[in-house]
Motif scaffolding. Structure first.
Motif, PDB file in Angstrom:
ATOM      1  N   LEU A  67      74.940 -30.414 -40.864  1.00  0.00           N
ATOM      2  CA  LEU A  67      74.406 -30.333 -39.506  1.00  0.00           C
ATOM      3  C   LEU A  67      75.402 -29.582 -38.624  1.00  0.00           C
ATOM      4  O   LEU A  67      76.608 -29.837 -38.684  1.00  0.00           O
ATOM      5  CB  LEU A  67      74.215 -31.772 -39.001  1.00  0.00           C
ATOM      6  CG  LEU A  67      73.314 -32.027 -37.803  1.00  0.00           C
ATOM      7  CD1 LEU A  67      71.904 -31.506 -38.055  1.00  0.00           C
ATOM      8  CD2 LEU A  67      73.288 -33.524 -37.498  1.00  0.00           C
ATOM      9  N   SER A  69      77.806 -28.619 -35.694  1.00  0.00           N
ATOM     10  CA  SER A  69      78.609 -29.522 -34.880  1.00  0.00           C
ATOM     11  C   SER A  69      78.152 -29.480 -33.422  1.00  0.00           C
ATOM     12  O   SER A  69      77.589 -28.506 -32.964  1.00  0.00           O
ATOM     13  CB  SER A  69      80.076 -29.113 -34.937  1.00  0.00           C
ATOM     14  OG  SER A  69      80.512 -29.108 -36.265  1.00  0.00           O
ATOM     15  N   GLY A  70      78.433 -30.555 -32.724  1.00  0.00           N
ATOM     16  CA  GLY A  70      78.100 -30.625 -31.295  1.00  0.00           C
ATOM     17  C   GLY A  70      76.604 -30.769 -31.102  1.00  0.00           C
ATOM     18  O   GLY A  70      75.916 -31.373 -31.927  1.00  0.00           O
ATOM     19  N   ASP A  71      76.093 -30.194 -30.030  1.00  0.00           N
ATOM     20  CA  ASP A  71      74.678 -30.357 -29.714  1.00  0.00           C
ATOM     21  C   ASP A  71      73.837 -29.398 -30.538  1.00  0.00           C
ATOM     22  O   ASP A  71      73.487 -28.307 -30.092  1.00  0.00           O
ATOM     23  CB  ASP A  71      74.454 -30.120 -28.212  1.00  0.00           C
ATOM     24  CG  ASP A  71      73.015 -30.420 -27.815  1.00  0.00           C
ATOM     25  OD1 ASP A  71      72.212 -30.783 -28.715  1.00  0.00           O
ATOM     26  OD2 ASP A  71      72.693 -30.299 -26.627  1.00  0.00           O
ATOM     27  N   PHE A  72      73.530 -29.842 -31.754  1.00  0.00           N
ATOM     28  CA  PHE A  72      72.775 -28.998 -32.688  1.00  0.00           C
ATOM     29  C   PHE A  72      71.377 -28.693 -32.181  1.00  0.00           C
ATOM     30  O   PHE A  72      70.728 -27.764 -32.641  1.00  0.00           O
ATOM     31  CB  PHE A  72      72.708 -29.663 -34.071  1.00  0.00           C
ATOM     32  CG  PHE A  72      72.056 -31.006 -34.050  1.00  0.00           C
ATOM     33  CD1 PHE A  72      70.678 -31.139 -34.185  1.00  0.00           C
ATOM     34  CD2 PHE A  72      72.812 -32.160 -33.875  1.00  0.00           C
ATOM     35  CE1 PHE A  72      70.069 -32.390 -34.158  1.00  0.00           C
ATOM     36  CE2 PHE A  72      72.218 -33.401 -33.853  1.00  0.00           C
ATOM     37  CZ  PHE A  72      70.847 -33.526 -33.980  1.00  0.00           C
ATOM     38  N   LYS A  73      70.920 -29.515 -31.219  1.00  0.00           N
ATOM     39  CA  LYS A  73      69.562 -29.322 -30.710  1.00  0.00           C
ATOM     40  C   LYS A  73      69.442 -28.149 -29.749  1.00  0.00           C
ATOM     41  O   LYS A  73      68.336 -27.671 -29.473  1.00  0.00           O
ATOM     42  CB  LYS A  73      69.107 -30.591 -29.972  1.00  0.00           C
ATOM     43  CG  LYS A  73      68.421 -31.625 -30.857  1.00  0.00           C
ATOM     44  CD  LYS A  73      67.982 -32.809 -30.022  1.00  0.00           C
ATOM     45  CE  LYS A  73      66.995 -32.391 -28.942  1.00  0.00           C
ATOM     46  NZ  LYS A  73      66.918 -33.370 -27.864  1.00  0.00           N
ATOM     47  N   GLU A  78      60.776 -27.327 -28.533  1.00  0.00           N
ATOM     48  CA  GLU A  78      59.766 -28.311 -28.928  1.00  0.00           C
ATOM     49  C   GLU A  78      58.932 -27.788 -30.086  1.00  0.00           C
ATOM     50  O   GLU A  78      58.578 -28.523 -30.990  1.00  0.00           O
ATOM     51  CB  GLU A  78      58.884 -28.620 -27.725  1.00  0.00           C
ATOM     52  CG  GLU A  78      58.460 -30.078 -27.696  1.00  0.00           C
ATOM     53  CD  GLU A  78      57.591 -30.383 -26.499  1.00  0.00           C
ATOM     54  OE1 GLU A  78      57.904 -29.865 -25.405  1.00  0.00           O
ATOM     55  OE2 GLU A  78      56.608 -31.113 -26.659  1.00  0.00           O
ATOM     56  N   ASP A  80      59.818 -25.947 -32.500  1.00  0.00           N
ATOM     57  CA  ASP A  80      60.546 -26.124 -33.754  1.00  0.00           C
ATOM     58  C   ASP A  80      60.415 -27.548 -34.289  1.00  0.00           C
ATOM     59  O   ASP A  80      60.229 -27.770 -35.475  1.00  0.00           O
ATOM     60  CB  ASP A  80      62.046 -25.829 -33.554  1.00  0.00           C
ATOM     61  CG  ASP A  80      62.299 -24.375 -33.186  1.00  0.00           C
ATOM     62  OD1 ASP A  80      61.595 -23.513 -33.736  1.00  0.00           O
ATOM     63  OD2 ASP A  80      63.185 -24.122 -32.354  1.00  0.00           O
ATOM     64  N   TRP A  81      60.511 -28.549 -33.375  1.00  0.00           N
ATOM     65  CA  TRP A  81      60.470 -29.947 -33.832  1.00  0.00           C
ATOM     66  C   TRP A  81      59.100 -30.342 -34.323  1.00  0.00           C
ATOM     67  O   TRP A  81      58.953 -31.215 -35.160  1.00  0.00           O
ATOM     68  CB  TRP A  81      60.865 -30.925 -32.725  1.00  0.00           C
ATOM     69  CG  TRP A  81      62.065 -30.492 -31.950  1.00  0.00           C
ATOM     70  CD1 TRP A  81      63.142 -29.794 -32.413  1.00  0.00           C
ATOM     71  CD2 TRP A  81      62.296 -30.699 -30.563  1.00  0.00           C
ATOM     72  NE1 TRP A  81      64.032 -29.569 -31.402  1.00  0.00           N
ATOM     73  CE2 TRP A  81      63.542 -30.114 -30.256  1.00  0.00           C
ATOM     74  CE3 TRP A  81      61.577 -31.346 -29.546  1.00  0.00           C
ATOM     75  CZ2 TRP A  81      64.073 -30.145 -28.971  1.00  0.00           C
ATOM     76  CZ3 TRP A  81      62.107 -31.386 -28.277  1.00  0.00           C
ATOM     77  CH2 TRP A  81      63.351 -30.772 -27.984  1.00  0.00           C
ATOM     78  N   LEU A  88      62.979 -25.553 -39.418  1.00  0.00           N
ATOM     79  CA  LEU A  88      63.844 -26.256 -38.481  1.00  0.00           C
ATOM     80  C   LEU A  88      65.264 -26.366 -39.040  1.00  0.00           C
ATOM     81  O   LEU A  88      66.252 -26.238 -38.310  1.00  0.00           O
ATOM     82  CB  LEU A  88      63.269 -27.654 -38.182  1.00  0.00           C
ATOM     83  CG  LEU A  88      64.075 -28.541 -37.242  1.00  0.00           C
ATOM     84  CD1 LEU A  88      64.296 -27.861 -35.884  1.00  0.00           C
ATOM     85  CD2 LEU A  88      63.394 -29.894 -37.054  1.00  0.00           C
ATOM     86  N   THR A  89      65.351 -26.578 -40.369  1.00  0.00           N
ATOM     87  CA  THR A  89      66.664 -26.694 -41.011  1.00  0.00           C
ATOM     88  C   THR A  89      67.554 -25.511 -40.659  1.00  0.00           C
ATOM     89  O   THR A  89      68.725 -25.678 -40.323  1.00  0.00           O
ATOM     90  CB  THR A  89      66.497 -26.746 -42.548  1.00  0.00           C
ATOM     91  OG1 THR A  89      65.614 -27.807 -42.871  1.00  0.00           O
ATOM     92  CG2 THR A  89      67.837 -26.974 -43.233  1.00  0.00           C
ATOM     93  N   ILE A  92      69.261 -25.789 -37.246  1.00  0.00           N
ATOM     94  CA  ILE A  92      70.226 -26.852 -36.931  1.00  0.00           C
ATOM     95  C   ILE A  92      71.335 -26.938 -37.978  1.00  0.00           C
ATOM     96  O   ILE A  92      72.236 -27.762 -37.874  1.00  0.00           O
ATOM     97  CB  ILE A  92      69.536 -28.233 -36.772  1.00  0.00           C
ATOM     98  CG1 ILE A  92      68.828 -28.663 -38.061  1.00  0.00           C
ATOM     99  CG2 ILE A  92      68.534 -28.197 -35.616  1.00  0.00           C
ATOM    100  CD1 ILE A  92      68.239 -30.075 -37.981  1.00  0.00           C
ATOM    101  N   SER A  93      71.274 -26.079 -38.995  1.00  0.00           N
ATOM    102  CA  SER A  93      72.292 -26.117 -40.042  1.00  0.00           C
ATOM    103  C   SER A  93      72.647 -24.709 -40.493  1.00  0.00           C
ATOM    104  O   SER A  93      71.760 -23.921 -40.844  1.00  0.00           O
ATOM    105  CB  SER A  93      71.764 -26.937 -41.228  1.00  0.00           C
ATOM    106  OG  SER A  93      72.584 -26.749 -42.353  1.00  0.00           O
TER     107      SER A  93
ATOM    108  N   LYS B  65      78.667 -33.736 -40.530  1.00  0.00           N
ATOM    109  CA  LYS B  65      77.577 -34.617 -40.961  1.00  0.00           C
ATOM    110  C   LYS B  65      76.593 -33.846 -41.841  1.00  0.00           C
ATOM    111  O   LYS B  65      76.289 -32.685 -41.553  1.00  0.00           O
ATOM    112  CB  LYS B  65      76.886 -35.200 -39.730  1.00  0.00           C
ATOM    113  CG  LYS B  65      77.829 -36.121 -38.943  1.00  0.00           C
ATOM    114  CD  LYS B  65      77.330 -36.437 -37.554  1.00  0.00           C
ATOM    115  CE  LYS B  65      78.434 -37.123 -36.759  1.00  0.00           C
ATOM    116  NZ  LYS B  65      79.345 -36.149 -36.095  1.00  0.00           N
ATOM    117  N   TYR B  85      71.150 -35.592 -28.431  1.00  0.00           N
ATOM    118  CA  TYR B  85      71.311 -35.283 -29.858  1.00  0.00           C
ATOM    119  C   TYR B  85      72.052 -36.375 -30.631  1.00  0.00           C
ATOM    120  O   TYR B  85      71.862 -36.524 -31.832  1.00  0.00           O
ATOM    121  CB  TYR B  85      72.002 -33.929 -30.042  1.00  0.00           C
ATOM    122  CG  TYR B  85      73.488 -33.901 -29.778  1.00  0.00           C
ATOM    123  CD1 TYR B  85      73.996 -33.698 -28.506  1.00  0.00           C
ATOM    124  CD2 TYR B  85      74.403 -34.090 -30.818  1.00  0.00           C
ATOM    125  CE1 TYR B  85      75.358 -33.675 -28.256  1.00  0.00           C
ATOM    126  CE2 TYR B  85      75.762 -34.067 -30.583  1.00  0.00           C
ATOM    127  CZ  TYR B  85      76.238 -33.869 -29.297  1.00  0.00           C
ATOM    128  OH  TYR B  85      77.582 -33.867 -29.075  1.00  0.00           O
TER     129      TYR B  85
END
Lengths: 453, 453
Positions: A67, A69-73, A78, A80-81, A88-89, A92-93, B65, B85
């Motif tokens: 994931l 680091s920090g605010d991955f969002k 919306e 994407d979620w 989405l992966t 955020i990664s 993570k 997040y």
């Protein structure tokens, strides 16, 4: 305050296992270096752009992704979620754990090709991680031990791999093993020969199962995969090769019209010749035309090693690939390599009782701690013993002698020294062998002479 | 086809660095074992329930993570994605990468306390990962080398740590170093003494900076943190201790009313005494009442090691903690340990030019490949040379001799053997020393005698 647990599919290696595993690693490392391979280590995680698409779709799924680091969002919305998880992966990664040692090695070669001395012979001994469903003998973290040569198409490299295996395995005590060898070019030629040109991929996958499911099932599978009945008829000689006295000659007469097959056979013969010149006594090599190892990236030799007499899968595998770095935009670098599976080798050695007793403990001597006077006397001896190369400790607390001896016993420390006031006065200490119970009175020089090697 | 790159804050270790790093690792490992420490390895990732809350809030943020495998979204709802997040992280990630070796060790001790032989002495040499902002000398992946003893409060363990450092560092060539030692109990006593009982945490953090920011700034910081002016007046003697000829005596007269401080001083004196008994010549230990290492979990001894004469931070640190496993519900296990920073040690050794030449290459001998006849002759010699313990390779392709010698030169292989038709007939081969250019004619036994050690 939760009860702590291991992450699923992972293991701790306590002292006893570590000593045995290090024995395996050290043996492998020594042989790798003896053959001129140099060490390399790459990071545990790589950018996903390096890893994705290299192991097929299933492999992509089995990559452990980290994931951001920090605010991955913050880089998502919306939309994407609400969508499926795969796209989405990617948002955020950006990083993933190493899945094997080959792709990071290819990345290293590409990034350093300006300065690397070719041919480049490297070995790499590091863990890899796969999000597989854990089961008996299959873990989510396990070590690979790889040795590869890139930048040459000399078939000496193949012969050297055979030599490496014949150096490493007997040194581990594994005397009875078979190195199966095939050549992808032979399989390519066969595919063309039976009128299924370019289909050696599925052909390999099916033929690879011959040992497990038998000839008829292999044919069934090939029919299901769209091979013609005519092709299967033409394929018939392959099933006879297993019993041939002279498989290379039989292959040559069967496949004489295929240039690529003849090239593959010539390569196999050259490997056999070089193994012979290298003077390996009774080389345990076996040509196996059904060996394909399911992997499509081998372009020349294919290797697989089995320990005989145990029901454990292959302990090593490898082969030649002509396009290691092609996916990173650098074509034309040929390489050949072998990978040893330490977990499987460990299991083979355990099943055959091959671990030496000396591979159980690393501490050789414990001084007992009878009272403060003996304690101080013992502390004063430690440096002498250790400087003589003897792994030594003194029991740190003044507790009952029985408890101290029990500690030495459970830690499998072979020798203890008993120190009392009489011993301090005379300078003659009691050296006790824990397993036999034998005791002798010796001065410190005598103890060192008795234990040092 | 993207240009591959390393993940930020990570490094490859090529052969030259690996050989040097392995020299450091091997030296450390040998000494750890000499002192009776046993090897342990734990998995790269742990359940987050094991890791979270162990390193403070900042530490929680710095944990890498791992995204749950498969459809990580399935356990979340829209609400989760609309919120912040951090709570969302817990729903899509259950595992994290190892942040240090201490918490996994504590988990191991708790999970195996039924069978572990106490006192348990383990060493652990593995990488750890932190999502820190990368900068010069700070990486997101780096190795730690830890040795700890748990299950005894014997101060011999502290003295043995001093001994370990005096064994390891000189063997690496680092002769000029200082082991600073303090005791948390002394700091606790001082806090009480100055009317700031229980405030040794912030007191430590401020005093820790004395070297860097000076006495006045430390006082300023303490005032800002809410310490009274009266406390600072009472604290004055601490700044004189640095120049004291007899700091333990001075401390004892200053802190005589504090039982815990007197206990701490007694512990320090016992460590000094045992180091003396252990016979370390001119031990490079220094009491430093300002040493606190910012970490709140030390309860007794505190260690820090600096290499003198270089502008590089501490190369080792450690101390005693009385509550290693308390966070896992198992209180009362005391331990003491030391951690060596391989990256810093590497930098010190490089700056001081301490790497031996022999730590540059692992291959000792290359056979040249003049033509097919010489090639086959050379292949036939490999086994003899390797069996004699000489790391040997033969150049795999028949290319110009100059190119082959250039390869040996760039790989820093010290010797090559030249094989021509004359040499094959006479059995006398030319052994050439690459650096000096010296050549001698020797038979194979002579070459082995010249190179084997």
């Amino acid at each position: 305050m939760s009860k702590p647990s291991l992450a699923r599919g992972t293991r701790d290696f306590g002292p006893e296992q570590m000593v045995r595993r290090n024995f395996i690693f050290d043996t492998i490392r020594r042989s790798f270096q003896r053959y001129g391979f140099l060490p390399l280590e790459t990071p545990a995680f790589e950018n996903l752009s390096v890893l994705m698409g290299k192991y097929g779709e299933e492999g992509d799924q089995l990559l452990f992704k980290i994931l951001n680091s920090g605010d991955f969002k913050s880089k998502t919305n919306e939309q994407d979620w609400l969508g499926p998880y795969k796209p989405l992966t990617q948002k955020i990664s950006e990083k993933g754990l190493r899945y094997d040692l080959t792709v990071p090695f290819a990345r290293y070669v590409v990034m350093n090709r300006g300065t690397l001395v070719m041919p480049f012979k490297r070995y790499q001994i590091q863990p890899v991680w796969r999000a597989d469903r854990p089961q008996r003998g299959r873990y989510r973290e396990f070590y690979q031990c790889d040795a590869d040569v890139v930048g040459t198409d000399s078939l000496l490299c193949e012969a050297e791999i055979v030599g490496l295996l014949h150096a490493i395995l007997p040194e581990l005590g594994i005397q009875d093993f078979t190195v199966k060898i095939n050549n992808r070019k032979v399989l390519t030629g066969i595919a063309t020969m039976i009128g299924a040109s370019g289909q050696e991929g599925p052909l390999c996958v099916a033929i690879d199962k011959l040992d497990k499911i038998g000839k008829e099932k292999v044919k069934e599978e090939l029919l299901q995969k769209g091979f013609h009945q005519d092709s299967l008829t033409l394929l018939e000689p392959i099933f006879e090769l297993a019993h041939s006295q002279n498989p290379f000659a039989d292959l040559k007469s069967w496949l004489s019209s295929s240039e690529v097959a003849m090239q593959g056979i010539a390569e196999l013969e050259e490997v056999w010749k070089l193994v012979n010149i290298a003077g390996i006594p009774n080389p345990k090599i076996q040509f196996d035309v059904t060996l394909a190892r399911g992997l499509s990236y081998y372009t020349g030799a294919i290797f697989e090693v089995k320990a005989n007499g145990v029901q454990i899968g292959s302990i090593s595998g490898g082969g030649r690939y002509d396009n290691l770095t092609g996916t990173f935009g650098v074509p034309g670098i040929s390489g050949v390599g072998i990978s040893l599976g330490v977990d499987r080798i460990y299991d083979v050695m355990e099943e055959l009782g091959l671990f030496p007793d000396s591979a159980q403990a690393t501490t050789q001597l414990m001084l007992t701690n009878f009272d403060r006077q003996a304690f101080e006397y013992g502390v004063g001896l430690l440096a002498k013993l250790r400087n003589a190369g003897i792994n030594t400790e003194i029991y740190p607390d003044s507790v009952k002698l029985k408890k101290q001896l029990d500690y030495a016993d459970r830690k499998q420390i072979p020798y203890v020294v008993l120190i009392g006031s009489e011993e301090i006065q005379s300078g003659l200490l009691t050296l006790k062998h824990m397993q036999t119970g034998d005791q002798q009175k010796l001065d410190i020089a005598g103890i060192i002479a008795a234990l040092a090697h």
